[in-house]
Design a protein around this motif. Structure first.
Motif: not given
Length: 71
Positions: A1-4, A7-12
């Motif tokens: 699964m790839t993440y945009s 979405s990575m910024r939101a998780v961080d």
């Protein structure tokens, strides 16, 4: 699964706002044994260490997740 990137910024951002980090060091050659032991317990290393600390402090899972405690 790839993440945009978004979405990575939101998780961080979520992690930064909701968790503190602690770095632990183990003797050279012990990391793999710790990972294997945690896996046998059905836990990630993080979950295993958190459980050990929580238990030693005598906190319920809910108390542990609430954060601030009186020392």
């Amino acid at each position: 699964m790839t993440y945009s990137k978004a979405s990575m910024r939101a998780v961080d951002k979520y992690v930064k706002n909701n968790y503190d980090s602690i770095l632990i060091r183990v003797p050279k050659g012990r990391k793999q044994a710790v990972e294997a032991h945690a896996k046998k317990q059905g836990e990630s290393v993080n979950g295993y260490v958190n459980g050990l600390i929580r238990g030693d402090m005598g906190l319920s899972e809910d108390e542990w997740k609430q954060g601030q405690t009186e020392d």
